[in-house]
Write an enzyme that holds these catalytic residues in place. Structure first.
Site, mmCIF file in Angstrom:
data_model
loop_
_atom_site.group_PDB
_atom_site.id
_atom_site.type_symbol
_atom_site.label_atom_id
_atom_site.label_comp_id
_atom_site.label_asym_id
_atom_site.label_seq_id
_atom_site.Cartn_x
_atom_site.Cartn_y
_atom_site.Cartn_z
ATOM 1 N N ASP A 162 -23.527 -15.927 -16.574
ATOM 2 C CA ASP A 162 -22.964 -17.015 -15.771
ATOM 3 C C ASP A 162 -23.560 -16.881 -14.371
ATOM 4 O OD1 ASP A 162 -21.460 -18.874 -14.436
ATOM 5 O OD2 ASP A 162 -19.554 -17.821 -14.650
ATOM 6 N N GLU A 219 -21.371 -21.429 -6.003
ATOM 7 C CA GLU A 219 -20.602 -22.159 -7.012
ATOM 8 C C GLU A 219 -19.291 -21.447 -7.300
ATOM 9 O OE1 GLU A 219 -19.261 -23.338 -11.127
ATOM 10 O OE2 GLU A 219 -19.705 -21.371 -10.348
ATOM 11 N N GLU A 220 -19.385 -20.126 -7.416
ATOM 12 C CA GLU A 220 -18.214 -19.332 -7.832
ATOM 13 C C GLU A 220 -17.103 -19.316 -6.790
ATOM 14 O OE1 GLU A 220 -17.751 -18.344 -10.729
ATOM 15 O OE2 GLU A 220 -19.686 -18.006 -11.694
ATOM 16 N N HIS A 275 -17.248 -13.882 -16.642
ATOM 17 C CA HIS A 275 -16.913 -13.124 -15.428
ATOM 18 C C HIS A 275 -16.623 -11.664 -15.739
ATOM 19 C CE1 HIS A 275 -15.907 -16.936 -12.905
ATOM 20 N NE2 HIS A 275 -17.083 -16.988 -13.499
HETATM 21 CO CO CO Z 1 -18.552 -18.572 -13.299
HETATM 22 ZN ZN ZN Z 2 -20.969 -20.648 -13.918
#
Ligand code: CO
Ligand code: ZN
Length: 327
Positions: free
Chosen positions: A163, A193-194, A302
């Site tokens: 990810d 993004e996270e 994650h």
């Molecule tokens: Co993510």
């Molecule tokens: Zn992602």
């Protein structure tokens, strides 16, 4: 694509600290684009010139990690998550700071019941005895990424940061395939993004695309005791109908489904009531952008042991390519 992915996960890119991974992506994509820019947010914007539509393809290059908030007298570090880290997963994992210092995440006391796990009782041990010793290696605000060795079981890839390095690999593959396409294509590797789809917001404004496709990963929910789900790792790319941040544009939905059908490719549809991707930020930028989000199914999101089937990523790239030729 496995080799490319191995290179992409080998570099840390915790949210807000994506310079190193941006450099690696730059090297991998530069042969397939005409121009590469970096904006103030750190987004890597790679442009393939063209005369038809302006298309934005996006994948985020940041990954979850930890940030140091306090160093105690004995050199133990307190930290906060960068992005939605899972504290259960984090316990007893190794993290690596950008200068190579390795730390171990541990807990103040014996954890009897995971339910009682309190993030504020966790700390990072970098193997020193005093604050002064710790300060020589790490400072307040320094970030570290999880350590998760890259491993392959035939087509199954296990690693940290899939990810969304899986999505970054898909974009690079797509760039290679679309080198001679007539559209103006912006391959955007987004930052932060996270922590709230931040890079995508400014990148979408700058690119001002006619349409956008985001490539990310998503949990298929196909492991024991997961909520019932028909989605499976290895059953093809997932076209996300909805999540907390966006709803697919009806024409984009049709385009992607028709493209998968034309390729005779297995695909899956997901309606999610949680989570979100860069599509959330891009779709509402300026006057709105027709946006879709394709996801590679990924177990154990994650965590340092995320797992994908490489064929889902390869097919995601083919799907994006087909969709663009069908425009
Ligand atoms: Co993510
Ligand atoms: Zn992602």
């Amino acid at each position: 694509m496995i080799e490319l992915l191995a290179k992409l996960v080998a570099v840390s890119g915790v949210s807000g600290n994506e310079e190193k991974i941006a450099q690696v992506i730059n090297e991998e994509i530069k042969a397939y684009v005409d121009e590469i820019k970096t904006d103030a947010m750190g987004n890597l914007i790679c442009i393939k010139k063209g005369t038809e539509k302006r298309i934005m393809l996006a994948a985020h290059m940041d990954e979850t990690g930890v940030i140091v908030t306090h160093i105690d007298d004995n050199g133990f570090l307190r930290f906060s998550g960068m992005g939605g880290i899972n504290h259960f997963y984090s316990l007893h994992q190794k993290v690596e700071f950008y200068n190579g210092t390795i730390g171990v995440i541990s807990y103040e006391e014996q954890v009897e019941n995971l339910k009682d796990l309190k993030p504020e009782k966790m700390y990072i041990d970098i193997g020193v005895r005093t604050r002064e010793e710790a300060r020589k290696k790490v400072g307040i605000g320094d970030v570290a990424a999880f350590v998760g060795t890259f491993a392959v079981n035939e087509n199954m890839v296990i690693s940290k940061a899939l990810d969304d390095r899986a999505g970054c690999a898909v974009l690079i593959e797509t760039a290679r395939a679309l080198k001679d396409n007539n559209n103006e294509i912006y391959y955007v590797f987004t930052t932060q993004e996270e922590v709230g789809l931040r890079g995508a917001k400014t990148a979408a404004y700058a690119v001002n695309p006619d349409l956008a496709i985001v490539v990310d990963v998503t949990n298929p929910g196909d492991t024991p005791n997961a909520k019932p789900s028909l989605l499976k790792i290895g059953n093809g790319p997932i076209i996300k109908i909805m999540d907390r941040a966006s709803i697919i544009h009806p024409e984009m939905k049709e385009l992607l489904i028709n493209s998968a059908k034309a390729l005779n490719m297995n695909y899956q549809l997901k309606v999610a009531t949680s989570g979100g991707t860069d599509a959330g930020a891009i779709s509402v930028s300026r006057e709105g952008v027709p946006t879709a989000s394709i996801a590679v199914p990924c177990r154990y999101l994650h965590s340092p042991v995320e797992m994908i089937d490489i064929n889902d990523a390869i097919n995601a790239a083919k799907l994006v390519e087909k969709a663009i030729y069908k425009l």
